[in-house]
Design a protein around this motif. Structure first.
Motif, PDB file in Angstrom:
ATOM      1  N   ARG A  24      -9.715   3.254   8.821  1.00  0.00           N
ATOM      2  CA  ARG A  24      -9.203   3.460   7.460  1.00  0.00           C
ATOM      3  C   ARG A  24      -8.397   4.750   7.357  1.00  0.00           C
ATOM      4  O   ARG A  24      -7.397   4.817   6.625  1.00  0.00           O
ATOM      5  N   HIS A  25      -8.801   5.790   8.110  1.00  0.00           N
ATOM      6  CA  HIS A  25      -8.082   7.070   8.028  1.00  0.00           C
ATOM      7  C   HIS A  25      -6.644   6.960   8.530  1.00  0.00           C
ATOM      8  O   HIS A  25      -5.755   7.663   8.040  1.00  0.00           O
ATOM      9  N   LEU A  26      -6.400   6.045   9.482  1.00  0.00           N
ATOM     10  CA  LEU A  26      -5.037   5.871   9.996  1.00  0.00           C
ATOM     11  C   LEU A  26      -4.135   5.259   8.933  1.00  0.00           C
ATOM     12  O   LEU A  26      -2.986   5.667   8.764  1.00  0.00           O
ATOM     13  N   TRP A  27      -4.651   4.265   8.213  1.00  0.00           N
ATOM     14  CA  TRP A  27      -3.836   3.615   7.183  1.00  0.00           C
ATOM     15  C   TRP A  27      -3.636   4.566   6.003  1.00  0.00           C
ATOM     16  O   TRP A  27      -2.592   4.529   5.349  1.00  0.00           O
ATOM     17  N   THR A  28      -4.624   5.417   5.766  1.00  0.00           N
ATOM     18  CA  THR A  28      -4.481   6.428   4.714  1.00  0.00           C
ATOM     19  C   THR A  28      -3.355   7.396   5.055  1.00  0.00           C
ATOM     20  O   THR A  28      -2.505   7.703   4.207  1.00  0.00           O
ATOM     21  N   LEU A  29      -3.320   7.856   6.303  1.00  0.00           N
ATOM     22  CA  LEU A  29      -2.249   8.765   6.719  1.00  0.00           C
ATOM     23  C   LEU A  29      -0.884   8.084   6.630  1.00  0.00           C
ATOM     24  O   LEU A  29       0.109   8.709   6.240  1.00  0.00           O
ATOM     25  N   ALA A  30      -0.814   6.797   7.010  1.00  0.00           N
ATOM     26  CA  ALA A  30       0.453   6.066   6.948  1.00  0.00           C
ATOM     27  C   ALA A  30       0.940   5.947   5.510  1.00  0.00           C
ATOM     28  O   ALA A  30       2.132   6.130   5.215  1.00  0.00           O
ATOM     29  N   LEU A  31       0.022   5.652   4.603  1.00  0.00           N
ATOM     30  CA  LEU A  31       0.402   5.476   3.201  1.00  0.00           C
ATOM     31  C   LEU A  31       0.734   6.800   2.523  1.00  0.00           C
ATOM     32  O   LEU A  31       1.361   6.813   1.473  1.00  0.00           O
ATOM     33  N   TYR A  32       0.335   7.892   3.138  1.00  0.00           N
ATOM     34  CA  TYR A  32       0.708   9.194   2.606  1.00  0.00           C
ATOM     35  C   TYR A  32       1.888   9.787   3.349  1.00  0.00           C
ATOM     36  O   TYR A  32       2.149  10.988   3.269  1.00  0.00           O
ATOM     37  N   GLY A  33       2.621   8.950   4.107  1.00  0.00           N
ATOM     38  CA  GLY A  33       3.944   9.344   4.577  1.00  0.00           C
ATOM     39  C   GLY A  33       4.115   9.694   6.031  1.00  0.00           C
ATOM     40  O   GLY A  33       5.216  10.050   6.441  1.00  0.00           O
ATOM     41  N   LEU A  34       3.078   9.607   6.871  1.00  0.00           N
ATOM     42  CA  LEU A  34       3.247   9.960   8.278  1.00  0.00           C
ATOM     43  C   LEU A  34       3.851   8.799   9.066  1.00  0.00           C
ATOM     44  O   LEU A  34       3.554   7.637   8.801  1.00  0.00           O
ATOM     45  N   ARG A  35       4.700   9.130  10.026  1.00  0.00           N
ATOM     46  CA  ARG A  35       5.267   8.129  10.923  1.00  0.00           C
ATOM     47  C   ARG A  35       4.198   7.629  11.899  1.00  0.00           C
ATOM     48  O   ARG A  35       3.211   8.318  12.163  1.00  0.00           O
ATOM     49  N   ARG A  36       4.432   6.451  12.452  1.00  0.00           N
ATOM     50  CA  ARG A  36       3.482   5.872  13.399  1.00  0.00           C
ATOM     51  C   ARG A  36       3.276   6.790  14.604  1.00  0.00           C
ATOM     52  O   ARG A  36       2.143   7.019  15.037  1.00  0.00           O
TER      53      ARG A  36
END
Length: 392
Positions: free
Chosen positions: A211-223
Protein backbone atom coordinates in the motif's frame (compact mmCIF):
# COMPACT_ATOMS: atom_id res chain seq x y z
CA UNK A 1 33.45 25.79 -85.12
CA UNK A 2 36.02 23.20 -84.10
CA UNK A 3 35.15 20.50 -81.60
CA UNK A 4 35.61 21.61 -77.99
CA UNK A 5 38.64 20.01 -76.35
CA UNK A 6 37.97 17.69 -73.42
CA UNK A 7 38.95 19.15 -70.02
CA UNK A 8 41.70 17.54 -67.99
CA UNK A 9 40.57 14.42 -66.22
CA UNK A 10 38.22 13.25 -69.00
CA UNK A 11 39.35 10.77 -71.66
CA UNK A 12 37.37 9.38 -74.59
CA UNK A 13 37.84 5.66 -75.22
CA UNK A 14 36.22 3.00 -77.37
CA UNK A 15 34.92 -0.22 -75.79
CA UNK A 16 33.15 -3.27 -77.17
CA UNK A 17 29.52 -3.70 -76.28
CA UNK A 18 29.28 -7.06 -74.52
CA UNK A 19 25.80 -7.73 -75.92
CA UNK A 20 26.20 -6.63 -79.55
CA UNK A 21 29.98 -6.89 -79.95
CA UNK A 22 30.05 -3.48 -81.62
CA UNK A 23 32.46 -0.71 -80.60
CA UNK A 24 30.97 2.14 -78.55
CA UNK A 25 32.40 5.40 -77.18
CA UNK A 26 32.87 5.96 -73.45
CA UNK A 27 34.06 9.01 -71.51
CA UNK A 28 36.15 8.15 -68.49
CA UNK A 29 36.67 10.58 -65.65
CA UNK A 30 39.76 10.25 -63.45
CA UNK A 31 40.36 12.94 -60.84
CA UNK A 32 42.99 13.23 -58.11
CA UNK A 33 41.31 14.43 -54.90
CA UNK A 34 42.91 15.52 -51.65
CA UNK A 35 46.47 15.86 -50.50
CA UNK A 36 48.97 13.77 -48.57
CA UNK A 37 47.50 10.76 -46.78
CA UNK A 38 44.03 11.84 -47.91
CA UNK A 39 44.92 11.85 -51.62
CA UNK A 40 42.93 9.36 -53.70
CA UNK A 41 41.57 8.89 -57.21
CA UNK A 42 37.96 9.09 -58.32
CA UNK A 43 37.13 7.04 -61.41
CA UNK A 44 33.82 6.94 -63.25
CA UNK A 45 32.74 5.99 -66.78
CA UNK A 46 29.85 7.58 -68.73
CA UNK A 47 28.08 6.90 -72.02
CA UNK A 48 27.89 10.61 -72.91
CA UNK A 49 30.36 13.47 -72.83
CA UNK A 50 27.79 15.75 -71.19
CA UNK A 51 27.36 13.37 -68.26
CA UNK A 52 31.12 13.10 -67.80
CA UNK A 53 31.56 16.89 -67.85
CA UNK A 54 28.70 17.31 -65.36
CA UNK A 55 30.19 14.78 -62.93
CA UNK A 56 33.64 16.39 -63.20
CA UNK A 57 32.25 19.87 -62.63
CA UNK A 58 30.14 18.84 -59.63
CA UNK A 59 32.94 16.84 -58.01
CA UNK A 60 35.49 19.65 -58.32
CA UNK A 61 32.89 22.17 -57.17
CA UNK A 62 32.14 20.07 -54.05
CA UNK A 63 35.86 19.81 -53.32
CA UNK A 64 36.25 23.58 -53.63
CA UNK A 65 33.26 24.18 -51.35
CA UNK A 66 34.40 21.62 -48.78
CA UNK A 67 31.27 19.53 -49.44
CA UNK A 68 32.93 16.60 -51.17
CA UNK A 69 32.32 13.19 -49.59
CA UNK A 70 34.59 10.31 -50.48
CA UNK A 71 32.84 7.13 -51.59
CA UNK A 72 32.47 4.56 -48.80
CA UNK A 73 30.94 1.15 -48.12
CA UNK A 74 30.18 2.11 -44.51
CA UNK A 75 26.79 0.62 -43.58
CA UNK A 76 23.79 1.83 -41.63
CA UNK A 77 24.54 -0.80 -38.97
CA UNK A 78 28.08 0.52 -38.54
CA UNK A 79 26.85 4.11 -38.34
CA UNK A 80 24.22 3.28 -35.69
CA UNK A 81 26.65 1.22 -33.61
CA UNK A 82 29.33 3.93 -33.71
CA UNK A 83 26.83 6.67 -32.84
CA UNK A 84 25.59 4.76 -29.79
CA UNK A 85 29.19 4.15 -28.69
CA UNK A 86 29.93 7.88 -28.99
CA UNK A 87 27.14 8.85 -26.56
CA UNK A 88 29.26 8.71 -23.41
CA UNK A 89 27.05 10.64 -21.01
CA UNK A 90 23.70 8.92 -21.53
CA UNK A 91 21.72 7.50 -18.66
CA UNK A 92 21.27 3.76 -19.09
CA UNK A 93 17.51 4.09 -19.57
CA UNK A 94 18.04 6.73 -22.28
CA UNK A 95 20.55 4.51 -24.08
CA UNK A 96 18.04 1.68 -23.91
CA UNK A 97 15.45 3.94 -25.54
CA UNK A 98 17.82 4.89 -28.37
CA UNK A 99 18.70 1.24 -29.02
CA UNK A 100 15.01 0.34 -29.16
CA UNK A 101 14.23 3.26 -31.50
CA UNK A 102 16.97 2.29 -33.97
CA UNK A 103 16.35 -1.47 -33.92
CA UNK A 104 13.87 -1.61 -36.86
CA UNK A 105 16.28 0.44 -39.00
CA UNK A 106 19.21 -1.80 -38.12
CA UNK A 107 17.16 -4.96 -38.72
CA UNK A 108 15.70 -3.91 -42.08
CA UNK A 109 18.25 -1.49 -43.56
CA UNK A 110 21.42 -2.26 -41.61
CA UNK A 111 23.33 -3.78 -44.55
CA UNK A 112 22.69 -0.80 -46.85
CA UNK A 113 25.61 1.59 -47.36
CA UNK A 114 24.97 4.90 -45.61
CA UNK A 115 25.65 6.80 -48.83
CA UNK A 116 23.09 4.69 -50.72
CA UNK A 117 20.27 5.11 -48.20
CA UNK A 118 17.35 6.98 -49.78
CA UNK A 119 14.30 8.76 -48.51
CA UNK A 120 12.25 6.10 -50.28
CA UNK A 121 13.93 3.38 -48.18
CA UNK A 122 12.79 5.13 -45.01
CA UNK A 123 9.32 5.97 -46.31
CA UNK A 124 8.80 2.30 -47.22
CA UNK A 125 9.95 1.24 -43.74
CA UNK A 126 7.51 3.67 -42.11
CA UNK A 127 4.64 2.27 -44.19
CA UNK A 128 5.58 -1.31 -43.30
CA UNK A 129 5.91 -0.54 -39.59
CA UNK A 130 2.53 1.18 -39.49
CA UNK A 131 0.97 -1.84 -41.21
CA UNK A 132 2.67 -4.38 -38.93
CA UNK A 133 4.53 -5.96 -41.86
CA UNK A 134 8.02 -5.97 -40.33
CA UNK A 135 9.51 -8.97 -38.55
CA UNK A 136 12.14 -9.01 -35.82
CA UNK A 137 14.76 -11.66 -35.13
CA UNK A 138 14.51 -13.71 -31.94
CA UNK A 139 17.39 -15.14 -29.93
CA UNK A 140 16.59 -18.68 -31.09
CA UNK A 141 17.11 -17.72 -34.73
CA UNK A 142 13.42 -17.48 -35.63
CA UNK A 143 11.50 -14.33 -36.48
CA UNK A 144 8.33 -12.79 -35.14
CA UNK A 145 6.09 -10.13 -36.64
CA UNK A 146 6.33 -6.77 -34.93
CA UNK A 147 3.17 -5.12 -33.72
CA UNK A 148 1.92 -2.13 -35.67
CA UNK A 149 4.04 0.84 -34.67
CA UNK A 150 2.35 3.83 -33.09
CA UNK A 151 2.96 7.26 -34.61
CA UNK A 152 5.01 8.43 -31.63
CA UNK A 153 7.28 5.36 -31.85
CA UNK A 154 7.85 5.86 -35.57
CA UNK A 155 8.61 9.53 -35.08
CA UNK A 156 11.14 8.68 -32.38
CA UNK A 157 12.79 6.24 -34.79
CA UNK A 158 13.01 8.89 -37.52
CA UNK A 159 14.31 11.50 -35.10
CA UNK A 160 16.98 9.21 -33.65
CA UNK A 161 18.14 8.05 -37.09
CA UNK A 162 18.32 11.70 -38.15
CA UNK A 163 20.76 12.28 -35.29
CA UNK A 164 22.86 9.33 -36.47
CA UNK A 165 22.98 10.61 -40.06
CA UNK A 166 23.69 14.18 -38.92
CA UNK A 167 26.74 12.82 -37.09
CA UNK A 168 27.82 10.95 -40.24
CA UNK A 169 27.42 14.17 -42.22
CA UNK A 170 29.46 16.16 -39.70
CA UNK A 171 32.25 13.58 -39.90
CA UNK A 172 32.39 13.84 -43.69
CA UNK A 173 30.95 10.38 -44.37
CA UNK A 174 27.72 11.64 -45.88
CA UNK A 175 26.63 14.44 -48.18
CA UNK A 176 23.09 14.88 -46.83
CA UNK A 177 20.77 13.62 -44.14
CA UNK A 178 17.86 11.87 -45.89
CA UNK A 179 16.11 11.11 -42.58
CA UNK A 180 15.57 14.85 -42.14
CA UNK A 181 13.46 14.76 -45.33
CA UNK A 182 11.03 12.13 -44.03
CA UNK A 183 7.69 13.49 -42.85
CA UNK A 184 6.77 12.68 -39.27
CA UNK A 185 3.55 10.73 -38.79
CA UNK A 186 0.67 12.85 -37.43
CA UNK A 187 0.11 12.11 -33.75
CA UNK A 188 -3.33 12.30 -32.28
CA UNK A 189 -3.46 13.80 -28.82
CA UNK A 190 -3.68 10.86 -26.44
CA UNK A 191 -6.20 11.09 -23.66
CA UNK A 192 -4.74 9.79 -20.43
CA UNK A 193 -7.24 8.87 -17.76
CA UNK A 194 -6.49 9.85 -14.20
CA UNK A 195 -8.12 8.48 -11.10
CA UNK A 196 -10.99 10.42 -9.68
CA UNK A 197 -10.65 11.71 -6.14
CA UNK A 198 -12.95 8.93 -4.91
CA UNK A 199 -10.89 6.27 -6.75
CA UNK A 200 -7.70 7.72 -5.35
CA UNK A 201 -8.94 7.35 -1.79
CA UNK A 202 -10.14 3.81 -2.48
CA UNK A 203 -6.58 2.90 -3.47
CA UNK A 204 -5.10 4.74 -0.49
CA UNK A 205 -7.47 2.93 1.90
CA UNK A 206 -6.95 -0.52 0.34
CA UNK A 207 -5.18 -2.72 2.87
CA UNK A 208 -2.43 -4.65 1.10
CA UNK A 209 1.26 -5.30 1.66
CA UNK A 210 2.50 -2.71 -0.86
CA UNK A 211 0.00 0.00 0.00
CA UNK A 212 2.87 2.41 0.74
CA UNK A 213 4.11 2.12 -2.86
CA UNK A 214 0.75 3.11 -4.32
CA UNK A 215 0.52 5.93 -1.79
CA UNK A 216 3.87 7.30 -2.95
CA UNK A 217 2.79 6.99 -6.61
CA UNK A 218 -0.45 8.86 -5.98
CA UNK A 219 1.48 11.60 -4.23
CA UNK A 220 3.59 12.22 -7.31
CA UNK A 221 6.69 9.99 -7.30
CA UNK A 222 7.88 8.38 -10.52
CA UNK A 223 8.07 4.60 -10.76
CA UNK A 224 11.88 4.66 -10.92
CA UNK A 225 11.98 6.99 -7.89
CA UNK A 226 9.80 4.60 -5.89
CA UNK A 227 11.98 1.64 -6.91
CA UNK A 228 15.14 3.52 -5.88
CA UNK A 229 13.89 4.86 -2.54
CA UNK A 230 15.78 3.46 0.48
CA UNK A 231 14.67 3.61 4.10
CA UNK A 232 17.69 5.81 4.85
CA UNK A 233 16.07 8.42 2.56
CA UNK A 234 12.92 8.49 4.70
CA UNK A 235 12.59 10.54 7.89
CA UNK A 236 9.47 9.20 9.58
CA UNK A 237 9.81 11.70 12.44
CA UNK A 238 10.00 14.78 10.21
CA UNK A 239 7.66 13.18 7.67
CA UNK A 240 9.95 13.73 4.68
CA UNK A 241 11.09 11.65 1.72
CA UNK A 242 14.30 12.53 -0.16
CA UNK A 243 14.73 11.48 -3.79
CA UNK A 244 18.44 10.74 -4.27
CA UNK A 245 18.53 7.97 -6.89
CA UNK A 246 16.37 5.87 -9.17
CA UNK A 247 16.31 2.19 -10.14
CA UNK A 248 15.36 1.81 -13.79
CA UNK A 249 15.54 -0.68 -16.64
CA UNK A 250 18.85 -0.22 -18.46
CA UNK A 251 20.52 -1.95 -21.38
CA UNK A 252 21.83 -4.76 -19.20
CA UNK A 253 19.05 -4.98 -16.61
CA UNK A 254 18.19 -2.90 -13.57
CA UNK A 255 20.44 0.14 -13.10
CA UNK A 256 20.79 2.42 -10.08
CA UNK A 257 21.12 5.95 -11.41
CA UNK A 258 20.78 9.59 -10.48
CA UNK A 259 17.33 11.19 -10.67
CA UNK A 260 15.92 12.07 -14.08
CA UNK A 261 16.98 15.73 -13.88
CA UNK A 262 18.49 18.26 -11.50
CA UNK A 263 15.06 19.28 -10.22
CA UNK A 264 14.05 15.63 -9.74
CA UNK A 265 16.44 15.38 -6.78
CA UNK A 266 14.24 16.83 -4.07
CA UNK A 267 13.02 16.46 -0.48
CA UNK A 268 9.26 16.34 -0.05
CA UNK A 269 7.29 16.88 3.16
CA UNK A 270 4.83 13.97 3.09
CA UNK A 271 1.18 14.30 4.18
CA UNK A 272 -0.26 12.27 7.06
CA UNK A 273 -1.59 9.48 4.80
CA UNK A 274 1.87 8.82 3.38
CA UNK A 275 3.63 8.82 6.76
CA UNK A 276 1.11 6.34 8.19
CA UNK A 277 1.52 4.03 5.19
CA UNK A 278 5.32 4.20 5.42
CA UNK A 279 5.32 3.42 9.16
CA UNK A 280 3.07 0.41 8.58
CA UNK A 281 5.32 -0.84 5.75
CA UNK A 282 8.43 -0.44 7.91
CA UNK A 283 6.88 -2.56 10.67
CA UNK A 284 5.80 -5.20 8.15
CA UNK A 285 9.30 -5.48 6.72
CA UNK A 286 10.76 -5.85 10.23
CA UNK A 287 8.35 -8.71 10.91
CA UNK A 288 9.41 -10.38 7.66
CA UNK A 289 13.09 -9.90 8.55
CA UNK A 290 12.58 -11.57 11.94
CA UNK A 291 10.64 -14.43 10.37
CA UNK A 292 13.32 -15.25 7.76
CA UNK A 293 16.40 -14.49 9.84
CA UNK A 294 19.64 -14.94 7.90
CA UNK A 295 17.70 -15.78 4.72
CA UNK A 296 16.42 -12.22 4.58
CA UNK A 297 18.09 -10.36 1.68
CA UNK A 298 18.50 -6.90 3.15
CA UNK A 299 15.31 -4.91 2.74
CA UNK A 300 17.01 -1.52 2.42
CA UNK A 301 14.58 -0.53 -0.31
CA UNK A 302 10.99 0.51 0.37
CA UNK A 303 9.98 -1.54 -2.67
CA UNK A 304 11.06 -5.01 -1.51
CA UNK A 305 9.40 -8.42 -1.54
CA UNK A 306 8.78 -10.62 1.52
CA UNK A 307 12.37 -11.88 1.39
CA UNK A 308 13.87 -8.38 1.35
CA UNK A 309 14.79 -8.47 -2.33
CA UNK A 310 14.28 -5.15 -4.19
CA UNK A 311 11.41 -5.06 -6.67
CA UNK A 312 12.12 -3.99 -10.23
CA UNK A 313 9.97 -1.49 -12.06
CA UNK A 314 8.00 -4.14 -13.95
CA UNK A 315 7.09 -5.91 -10.71
CA UNK A 316 5.91 -2.61 -9.25
CA UNK A 317 3.72 -1.92 -12.31
CA UNK A 318 2.28 -5.44 -12.21
CA UNK A 319 1.40 -4.99 -8.54
CA UNK A 320 -0.33 -1.69 -9.29
CA UNK A 321 -2.48 -3.28 -11.97
CA UNK A 322 -3.45 -6.12 -9.61
CA UNK A 323 -4.65 -3.59 -7.04
CA UNK A 324 -6.83 -1.80 -9.60
CA UNK A 325 -8.30 -5.13 -10.73
CA UNK A 326 -9.03 -6.13 -7.12
CA UNK A 327 -10.82 -2.83 -6.57
CA UNK A 328 -12.71 -2.98 -9.88
CA UNK A 329 -11.15 0.31 -11.05
CA UNK A 330 -10.64 0.88 -14.77
CA UNK A 331 -6.97 0.48 -15.76
CA UNK A 332 -4.77 3.54 -15.30
CA UNK A 333 -1.03 3.38 -15.91
CA UNK A 334 1.11 3.69 -12.81
CA UNK A 335 2.81 6.74 -14.30
CA UNK A 336 -0.60 8.38 -14.64
CA UNK A 337 -0.87 8.37 -10.87
CA UNK A 338 1.45 11.39 -11.20
CA UNK A 339 -1.13 13.01 -13.46
CA UNK A 340 -3.74 12.30 -10.80
CA UNK A 341 -1.52 14.02 -8.25
CA UNK A 342 -0.98 17.09 -10.42
CA UNK A 343 -4.63 17.32 -11.40
CA UNK A 344 -5.90 17.21 -7.82
CA UNK A 345 -3.33 19.78 -6.73
CA UNK A 346 -4.45 22.07 -9.53
CA UNK A 347 -8.13 21.60 -8.72
CA UNK A 348 -7.43 22.48 -5.12
CA UNK A 349 -5.75 25.73 -6.08
CA UNK A 350 -2.07 24.89 -5.56
CA UNK A 351 0.06 27.32 -7.66
CA UNK A 352 1.52 25.80 -10.81
CA UNK A 353 5.11 26.52 -9.74
CA UNK A 354 4.60 24.51 -6.54
CA UNK A 355 3.14 21.59 -8.49
CA UNK A 356 6.14 21.72 -10.83
CA UNK A 357 8.66 21.43 -8.01
CA UNK A 358 6.63 18.82 -6.17
CA UNK A 359 6.61 16.58 -9.25
CA UNK A 360 10.29 17.26 -9.99
CA UNK A 361 9.74 18.64 -13.49
CA UNK A 362 12.96 19.53 -15.29
CA UNK A 363 11.32 21.79 -17.88
CA UNK A 364 9.25 24.85 -17.01
CA UNK A 365 7.23 24.20 -20.17
CA UNK A 366 5.54 21.34 -18.32
CA UNK A 367 3.89 23.67 -15.85
CA UNK A 368 4.57 27.33 -16.45
CA UNK A 369 6.34 29.80 -18.73
CA UNK A 370 9.00 30.75 -16.16
CA UNK A 371 10.24 28.25 -13.58
CA UNK A 372 10.56 29.59 -10.02
CA UNK A 373 12.05 27.68 -7.10
CA UNK A 374 9.63 27.12 -4.23
CA UNK A 375 10.46 27.49 -0.58
CA UNK A 376 9.96 24.77 2.02
CA UNK A 377 6.73 26.24 3.42
CA UNK A 378 5.21 26.41 -0.06
CA UNK A 379 6.03 22.73 -0.61
CA UNK A 380 4.53 21.88 2.75
CA UNK A 381 1.33 23.62 1.70
CA UNK A 382 1.37 21.64 -1.54
CA UNK A 383 1.58 18.40 0.42
CA UNK A 384 -1.20 19.44 2.78
CA UNK A 385 -3.49 20.01 -0.22
CA UNK A 386 -4.17 16.26 -0.08
CA UNK A 387 -5.50 16.32 3.47
CA UNK A 388 -9.06 15.06 3.45
CA UNK A 389 -11.82 17.56 3.84
CA UNK A 390 -14.16 16.26 6.55
CA UNK A 391 -17.88 16.60 5.91
CA UNK A 392 -19.72 18.88 8.34
Amino acid sequence: MGRQQLPSGITKVTVKNRRTGKPEPRWRVQLNIGEGDQRHQVRRSFTTEAAARSFRSKTLGDVEAGAYVRGSHRTIEQACADWLTSKHNLKSSTRRGYISALQPVRDQLGEIAVQKLTKRDLDDLVVQLRAGQVERALDDGTTKARKKYAARTINKMIGTLSQVLASEQAQGHLARNVAALVDHVPVEAKEYRTLTEAEMYRVLDHQCRDRHLWTLALYGLRRGEIAGLRWCDVDLTAGTVTIRETRVDGVEGIVVDTPKSRTSARTLPMPVDVVKALKAARKQQWRERLALGEAYAGGEYLASDEAGRPLNTWQISAGWERVLRDLGIERVRLHDARHTCGTLMHLRGVPIREIAQWLGHSSPAFTMATYVHSQGEALKAAGQSFDRVEAT
